[in-house]
Design a protein around this motif. Structure first.
Motif, PDB file in Angstrom:
ATOM      1  N   SER A 114       1.000  -1.178  -0.110  1.00 38.77           N
ATOM      2  CA  SER A 114       0.268   0.095  -0.106  1.00 38.77           C
ATOM      3  C   SER A 114       0.779   1.761   0.071  1.00 38.77           C
ATOM      4  O   SER A 114       1.768   1.632   0.953  1.00 38.77           O
ATOM      5  N   SER A 140       7.951   4.178   0.698  1.00 43.82           N
ATOM      6  CA  SER A 140       7.254   4.484   1.850  1.00 43.82           C
ATOM      7  C   SER A 140       5.683   3.764   1.435  1.00 43.82           C
ATOM      8  O   SER A 140       4.735   3.996   2.025  1.00 43.82           O
ATOM      9  N   THR A 168       3.266   0.340   2.490  1.00 45.54           N
ATOM     10  CA  THR A 168       3.515  -0.928   3.532  1.00 45.54           C
ATOM     11  C   THR A 168       3.274  -2.490   2.305  1.00 45.54           C
ATOM     12  O   THR A 168       2.920  -2.551   1.879  1.00 45.54           O
ATOM     13  N   PRO A 197       4.399  -1.851  13.428  1.00 39.01           N
ATOM     14  CA  PRO A 197       3.750  -0.703  13.640  1.00 39.01           C
ATOM     15  C   PRO A 197       4.429   0.031  14.465  1.00 39.01           C
ATOM     16  O   PRO A 197       4.480  -0.693  15.705  1.00 39.01           O
ATOM     17  N   PRO A 198       4.844   1.030  14.174  1.00 41.91           N
ATOM     18  CA  PRO A 198       4.283   2.454  15.368  1.00 41.91           C
ATOM     19  C   PRO A 198       3.848   1.787  16.807  1.00 41.91           C
ATOM     20  O   PRO A 198       4.887   1.954  17.504  1.00 41.91           O
ATOM     21  N   ALA A 199       2.904   2.327  16.413  1.00 43.59           N
ATOM     22  CA  ALA A 199       1.507   1.977  17.597  1.00 43.59           C
ATOM     23  C   ALA A 199       1.666   0.224  18.182  1.00 43.59           C
ATOM     24  O   ALA A 199       0.290  -0.687  18.677  1.00 43.59           O
ATOM     25  N   LEU A 236       0.706  -0.362  21.796  1.00 44.51           N
ATOM     26  CA  LEU A 236      -0.964  -0.438  22.099  1.00 44.51           C
ATOM     27  C   LEU A 236      -1.844  -1.873  21.888  1.00 44.51           C
ATOM     28  O   LEU A 236      -2.749  -2.130  22.134  1.00 44.51           O
ATOM     29  N   MET A 237      -0.896  -2.750  21.107  1.00 44.00           N
ATOM     30  CA  MET A 237      -1.556  -3.349  19.696  1.00 44.00           C
ATOM     31  C   MET A 237      -1.331  -4.573  20.929  1.00 44.00           C
ATOM     32  O   MET A 237      -2.488  -4.777  20.902  1.00 44.00           O
ATOM     33  N   SER A 243      -0.899  -4.585  23.685  1.00 45.05           N
ATOM     34  CA  SER A 243      -1.576  -4.527  25.361  1.00 45.05           C
ATOM     35  C   SER A 243      -3.287  -4.786  24.702  1.00 45.05           C
ATOM     36  O   SER A 243      -3.838  -5.405  25.687  1.00 45.05           O
ATOM     37  N   VAL A 244      -3.783  -4.278  23.477  1.00 42.96           N
ATOM     38  CA  VAL A 244      -5.195  -4.933  23.468  1.00 42.96           C
ATOM     39  C   VAL A 244      -5.368  -5.858  22.616  1.00 42.96           C
ATOM     40  O   VAL A 244      -6.011  -6.729  23.825  1.00 42.96           O
ATOM     41  N   LYS A 245      -4.303  -6.333  22.821  1.00 42.29           N
ATOM     42  CA  LYS A 245      -4.125  -8.758  22.308  1.00 42.29           C
ATOM     43  C   LYS A 245      -4.303  -8.834  23.856  1.00 42.29           C
ATOM     44  O   LYS A 245      -5.235 -10.083  24.146  1.00 42.29           O
ATOM     45  N   PHE A 278      -0.953 -12.885  14.081  1.00 39.18           N
ATOM     46  CA  PHE A 278      -0.876 -11.059  13.667  1.00 39.18           C
ATOM     47  C   PHE A 278       0.370 -10.670  13.084  1.00 39.18           C
ATOM     48  O   PHE A 278       1.303 -11.135  13.362  1.00 39.18           O
ATOM     49  N   VAL A 279       0.232  -9.524  13.645  1.00 38.74           N
ATOM     50  CA  VAL A 279       1.038  -8.295  13.475  1.00 38.74           C
ATOM     51  C   VAL A 279       2.245  -8.771  14.346  1.00 38.74           C
ATOM     52  O   VAL A 279       2.018  -8.820  15.790  1.00 38.74           O
ATOM     53  N   LEU A 285       1.583 -11.248  17.269  1.00 35.99           N
ATOM     54  CA  LEU A 285       0.514 -11.607  18.047  1.00 35.99           C
ATOM     55  C   LEU A 285      -0.472 -12.273  18.533  1.00 35.99           C
ATOM     56  O   LEU A 285      -1.086 -12.940  17.571  1.00 35.99           O
TER      57      LEU A 285
END
Lengths: 420, 482
Positions: free
Chosen positions: A315, A369, A371, A392-394, A397-398, A400-402, A416-417, A420
Motif C-alpha cells: 500500500s 513509503s 507498507t 508498526p509504530p503503535a 498499544l496493539m 496491550s489490546v491483544k 497477527f502483526v 501477537l
C-alpha cells in the motif's frame, strides 16, 4: 496435555457428537501446514461461547474459520488445537429492504448473501474473490477489500454492527443496526482485520446499497503503468461514474503488457458519458465495452494468485504507485494487480527464491513509503519472517489490546502483526 | 500546596503565558455548548504534541484528570472539565501542516476549524466532507473525539470514514502514530477506535484526513407538505427506492414558525413539514435523481417543490435549515437538544410518539433533523427558571430515547454519550458489551486520566458531576448548532 479423545468428548457435549471430529487429511482445516487436534462446528452463538469457554479453561488455541479462503494470510500459528468452523452459522437474521440494512451470521458465503439481497435489487459492496466459498465473517476478519473501495467504501465504512464471542466465551455486540450511531467505542473497527486474534465474529450488520441500474466495463491497453495511473487520476478528478478501476500487468524481462479495467455504474446518461470520456482520454488504446470477448489472457483477477509462490500486498501513496510498479516489475517479472486510486497493489511471483525476492521487495517498499504484507508464501518461509514486516509504530498499544482481549493467548495465537 | 506545584510544573513545561489558573480565566473554560459546568484547576494551551505530552505527564504525576478541548461546541459535555483537573486546549495547534492534492489527503493539527480545511483545499477542487452544523466554529480534534456528523453524512459518512491516521498522546505521555497516509496499514485499526472515543482514550495531536473531489453538479430540492407524516413517507420512499441523496433533512411546523420571521424563507403558515433534499454527482446523475425525488414528492402530495441549481439558489433553500436553531432560541428561554437514531422505516411512528410524549409532558417541541439516516433531533423548549422544569424535560428526554431504542435504534447518532447518556448505555449494551469496551480503555492505560466519568458509568469520575444526571441543554442564541 489433554488427550485428543477427551477434547472430542468434551466438545461433543457442547455441540453434539457429529459436530466435533478429528481433522482429516482433506486440508480443509490445515493452516500453514498445521493440522488441528479437533474440528468443532458450533450451530449457535451459545455453542460458540461454550466452545470458547472450554478452550479458555483448557488453554486450547482456536482458529476461527469460515470458507477457509484466506487461511494463507497471517503468520505461522504458534499453536493450533481447534479449528472453529463457522460454516453452520449462516442465516440472514434480518433484512428490511426499506432501511437499507442487513444483519447476517458470519458463516454465510458472500455469494449467498449477495444472491439473497439481489432479489430485492440490493447488495453489500463486498469486493472479494472466491465469493462462493468466502464467508462474511472471514472477509471481515481478514479485512479484504478491492478496487471498488473508492466508489463504495471499505468494510470499515459499511459495517455498522458486529457480534463477537470473546475468548472467555461471552457473546458481545458492538455498533448497532442503524446507519448512524456513536454510542460507545466503535469496536467494529477493531475487529475488522483482527484475523481471529481478538474474538470470534459470529454476526454482522451492514449498510446495503442498490444494485447499479447499468454497469459497463471498458478495457484499455496501455504501454506504461505511469500512463495508466495518470489516466485513472484524471477519470477520478472528473468525477466519472466509476465503480472499479484496476490495472493488471504481466510480462517478462523483455516487456510488459498493461490493461486498465474501468467499470462504470450509474444512470444511463452518466455511464454513457463516462464511457465516452474514458475512451476519449486514451486515444490509440483498445477499448472493449463489457460483453464483448474479454477473456483474453491479458486480464486476470485475484483468483489468479491462488498458486503464487510469493504474494505480497503493498500500500503506497497513489502518486508513487507508478514508480513503485516500475521498480517491482524489474524484480523477477511478477504479475501485478494494482488499484491506482488507492495505491494498493498485489504482486505475485512464481518459482522464485522467496526469501531473496521478499527481502528486495521490502527494500523497494521502504524506499517508496509503502507498507508490505506477505499474503501467501510457503510455511517454510513463514518460519523465518514476520509476514507483516516490522512492527508498526503503535505496536505497544496493539500488544496491550491483544493482552486485554486474549490474556490466555488462545485466539489464533502468533498469527497477527508482531506474532501477537 | 499541591495546587501550586501543579501550576508551577505546567508553567515550567508549557510556559507561564500558556497556563491559566486565575479564577476569572478558568471560568471561560468551564463549559461547552451544554449547560454543564466543571471548574478545572488549570488550563494549558500547548503548541505541539510534546507540550501536550508534558501536560499529560504532569497531570498524571499529580493524580488529576485531563480533558481535551477544541472549540467547545460539543453537545454532550465532552469538553466539560473534570473538577480540579487540567484542560488541554488545542486552539494554538491550528496549522494545516500538509496539503497533498494529488493523493487527496491533508495533515492537520487538532485545533484547525473544520470549515478551514475545505477552504484551503477548494483551489484544488477538493473538500473535507463531514459538515457538522457548527463547522464554522468547531475544531477537527473535537470532530474526531465525537465522530461528528452533519447533514451530508447521509451519503459520505461521518468523521470516522474520512480519517486515515492520527498522532496521539497516550495516558503515559507517549506520542505515537496510528494508521497513516496509505490506504492500508498493518495491525489493529486503532484509528477507528480513537475516533468517537470522546476524549477518553488519548489526546489527538495530528489528524490525516481524506479529501473528496467536489461533485460536478448539485441540485437542492425543498418540498413542502401538509403533515409530518407525509414528509416521513417521502423519506421512507426515497430510501426504500435505494436512493441515497447527499442530504435529506426535515423541519416540522414549529421549526418553520420559528424560522420564518427571521429568514423569510416563504414557508406557508399552514404547512406541516418541509424536506430539504440534496442530490449530487455527474450532472446526468444529479438531474435524474432530482427528477426521481421530485416525482416521489409529487406522488405523496407535496404542496410545493422548489428547486435550486445555482449556488445562490441553493443557499437560499438551505437558509431556513441553517438558521433553524438560532431562531428556535428566540421562542423559549432554554431548549433541550435531543439526539437519537431510529431505523428509517420507523420514522412516522416514532415521530408520532415524540409529539405525543411532548404533549403529555406539556412542552413544545421543534423537530429539525437528518431524516435520511433516521437521526432525530427533537428540540424541547422550556424555561429553566421554572421550578422543576429541568427535571421534567430530562424525564421527557429519557422517554424519547426509550422510543428510539425500542424502535431498534441508538441513543446517539452524532452528539456523543458524554455525561448525559451514560446511564442509557445499558439500554443498548449488555454488561458484557460494556466490559469489552472497558478492555480497550485498559489497553490504552487511560482508565483514570482522560475524561473520567464520561461515556461509561464509573465511581471514580468527576466527583460532583458524576453523581448527577446531566443534560445537553443548549444555550439560547444563534451560536447553537445541531
Amino acid at each position: 496435555m489433554i488427550a485428543q479423545a477427551t477434547i472430542l468428548d468434551d466438545l461433543s457435549a457442547i455441540v453434539g457428537g457429529e459436530h466435533a471430529y478429528p481433522a482429516d487429511e482433506s486440508q480443509r482445516f490445515v493452516v500453514d501446514g498445521m493440522t488441528p487436534r479437533a474440528v468443532v462446528e458450533p450451530g449457535s452463538y451459545e455453542e460458540v461461547a461454550g466452545v470458547m469457554r472450554y478452550a479458555s479453561e483448557q488453554g486450547l488455541a482456536a482458529i476461527p474459520l469460515g470458507g477457509g479462503t484466506k487461511r494463507h494470510i497471517g503468520n505461522l500459528p504458534s499453536r493450533y488445537d481447534l479449528a472453529l468452523s463457522l460454516s453452520h452459522i449462516h442465516q440472514i437474521i434480518e433484512h428490511e429492504p426499506a432501511d437499507l440494512t442487513v444483519t447476517c451470521q458470519a458463516g454465510i458465503s458472500v455469494a449467498e448473501l449477495d444472491r439473497r439481497l439481489r432479489v430485492h435489487g440490493q447488495r453489500v459492496p463486498f469486493d472479494v474473490s472466491h465469493g462462493q466459498q468466502a464467508s462474511v465473517g472471514g472477509v471481515l476478519a481478514a479485512n479484504t477489500n478491492g478496487p471498488s473501495r473508492p466508489a463504495y467504501g471499505a468494510l470499515r465504512d459499511f459495517t455498522i454492527g458486529i457480534r463477537m464471542v470473546t475468548g472467555d466465551g461471552r457473546i458481545t455486540r458492538a455498533g448497532g443496526k442503524v446507519v448512524k450511531n456513536v454510542a460507545g467505542f466503535d469496536l467494529c473497527k477493531l475487529y475488522i482485520g483482527s484475523l481471529g486474534t481478538l474474538g470470534v465474529i459470529v454476526e454482522a450488520t451492514f449498510k446495503v446499497m442498490p444494485v447499479a441500474r447499468l454497469e459497463r466495463s471498458v478495457l484499455l491497453s496501455l504501454d506504461t503503468p505511469g500512463g495508466a495511473c495518470a489516466l485513472s487520476a484524471e477519470l477520478h478528478r472528473r468525477g466519472l461514474a466509476l465503480s472499479h478501476v484496476q490495472l493488471s500487468g504481466r510480462g517478462d524481462a523483455t516487456g510488459y503488457s498493461w490493461l486498465l479495467e474501468t467499470r462504470l455504474a450509474g444512470s444511463e446518461g452518466a455511464v454513457e458519458r463516462s464511457e465516452n470520456e474514458v475512451v476519449g482520454l486514451a486515444p490509440g488504446s483498445h477499448a472493449q465495452p463489457a460483453g464483448s470477448d474479454v477473456s483474453s489472457t491479458d486480464r486476470f483477477s485475484g483468483e489468479h494468485f491462488d498458486d503464487s509462490s510469493l504474494l505480497c500486498r503493498f500500500s503506497t501513496l497513489p502518486s508513487r504507485l507508478a514508480a513503485f510498479i516500475g521498480a517491482v516489475q524489474r524484480l523477477e517479472s511478477p504479475d501485478i494487480l494494482a488499484e491506482p486510486a488507492t495505491g494498493i497493489l498485489r504482486v505475485s511471483w512464481h518459482e522464485i527464491d522467496g526469501a531473496t525476492v521478499l527481502e528486495r521487495a521490502r527494500q523497494i517498499a521502504a524506499s517508496h513509503s509503502a507498507t508490505a504484507v506477505v499474503e501467501r508464501c510457503p510455511p517454510e518461509l513463514k518460519q523465518h519472517i514476520d509476514v507483516f514486516g516490522d512492527p508498526p509504530p503503535a505496536f505497544q498499544l496493539m500488544r496491550s489490546v491483544k493482552q486485554q482481549f486474549d490474556p490466555k493467548g488462545i485466539l489464533s495465537p502468533g498469527r497477527f502483526v508482531g506474532r501477537l | 500546596m499541591k495546587r501550586s506545584s501543579l501550576i508551577r510544573d505546567l508553567q515550567g513545561a508549557i510556559g507561564r503565558r500558556w497556563v491559566l489558573h486565575a479564577p476569572e480565566d478558568l471560568l471561560v473554560y468551564e463549559y461547552d455548548a451544554t449547560i454543564d459546568r466543571g471548574l478545572p484547576e488549570a488550563v494549558v494551551l500547548p503548541d505541539d504534541a510534546e507540550g501536550v505530552a508534558s501536560a499529560v505527564c504532569i497531570a498524571s504525576n499529580h493524580g488529576v484528570p485531563v480533558t481535551a478541548r477544541g472549540a467547545g461546541t460539543g453537545l454532550s459535555g465532552g469538553a466539560i472539565p473534570c473538577e480540579g483537573g487540567v484542560v488541554i486546549v488545542t486552539t494554538r495547534m491550528n496549522r494545516i501542516l500538509e496539503l497533498d492534492p494529488e493523493n487527496r489527503i491533508a495533515v492537520v493539527e487538532p485545533g484547525v476549524i473544520n470549515l478551514d480545511i475545505s477552504r484551503s483545499t477548494a483551489p484544488y477542487g477538493l473538500y473535507y466532507a463531514p459538515d457538522p452544523s457548527s463547522q464554522k466554529a468547531c475544531s477537527i480534534g473535537g470532530n474526531v473525539a465525537e465522530n461528528a456528523g452533519g447533514p451530508h453524512c447521509l451519503r459520505y459518512g461521518t468523521t470516522t470514514n474520512h480519517v486515515l491516521g492520527l498522532e496521539i498522546v497516550t495516558a503515559d505521555g507517549v506520542v505515537v502514530w496510528l494508521g497513516g497516509k496509505t490506504a492500508d496499514t498493518p495491525g489493529y485499526d486503532l484509528t477507528g477506535v480513537v475516533v468517537g472515543s470522546e476524549g477518553t482514550l488519548a489526546i489527538v495531536t495530528k489528524v490525516i484526513v481524506r479529501l473528496l473531489h467536489k461533485p460536478e453538479a448539485t441540485v437542492t430540492l425543498l418540498a413542502i407538505f401538509d403533515t409530518v407524516t407525509q414528509a416521513s413517507r417521502v423519506v421512507s420512499s426515497i430510501i426504500g427506492k435505494g436512493m441515497v441523496p447527499a442530504a435529506l433533512e426535515m423541519m416540522d411546523k414549529n421549526t418553520m414558525d420559528a424560522v420564518e420571521p427571521f429568514v423569510h424563507a416563504g414557508y406557508p403558515p399552514d404547512a406541516g413539514a418541509v424536506l430539504l433534499i440534496e442530490v449530487e454527482g455527474l450532472k446526468e446523475d444529479a438531474q435524474e435523481q432530482a427528477d426521481a425525488v421530485a416525482s416521489i414528492c409529487r406522488e405523496l402530495e407535496a404542496r410545493e417543490i422548489r428547486i435550486g441549481l445555482s449556488q445562490e439558489d441553493r443557499d437560499r433553500l438551505w437558509a431556513g435549515r441553517k438558521g433553524a436553531l438560532g431562531a428556535l432560541g428566540r421562542l423559549a428561554p432554554s431548549y433541550y437538544i435531543l439526539d437519537g437514531v431510529i431505523p428509517r422505516t420507523r420514522l412516522p411512528t416514532v415521530l408520532d410518539g415524540v409529539y405525543e410524549a411532548c404533549d403529555r409532558f406539556g412542552f413544545r417541541v421543534a423537530n429539525v433533523f437528518h431524516a435520511g439516516d433516521g437521526n432525530l433531533h427533537p428540540n424541547v423548549m422550556f424555561d429553566e427558571r421554572v421550578q422543576g422544569a429541568t427535571k421534567k424535560v430530562l424525564d421527557l428526554g429519557e422517554e424519547i430515547m426509550r422510543l428510539c431504542v425500542d424502535a431498534g435504534g441508538s441513543i446517539t447518532g452524532e452528539h456523543g454519550v458524554g455525561y448525559e447518556k451514560r446511564n442509557y448505555m445499558s439500554w443498548i449494551f449488555s454488561p458484557d458489551d460494556l466490559e469489552v469496551m472497558s478492555r480497550l480503555k485498559a489497553a490504552f492505560g487511560a482508565s483514570e486520566i482522560f475524561n473520567p466519568g464520561k461515556v461509561f458509568p464509573t465511581s471514580k469520575g468527576c466527583g460532583e458531576v458524576s453523581s448527577r444526571m446531566r443534560a445537553a441543554i443548549a444555550r439560547v442564541g444563534a451560536d447553537a448548532f445541531v
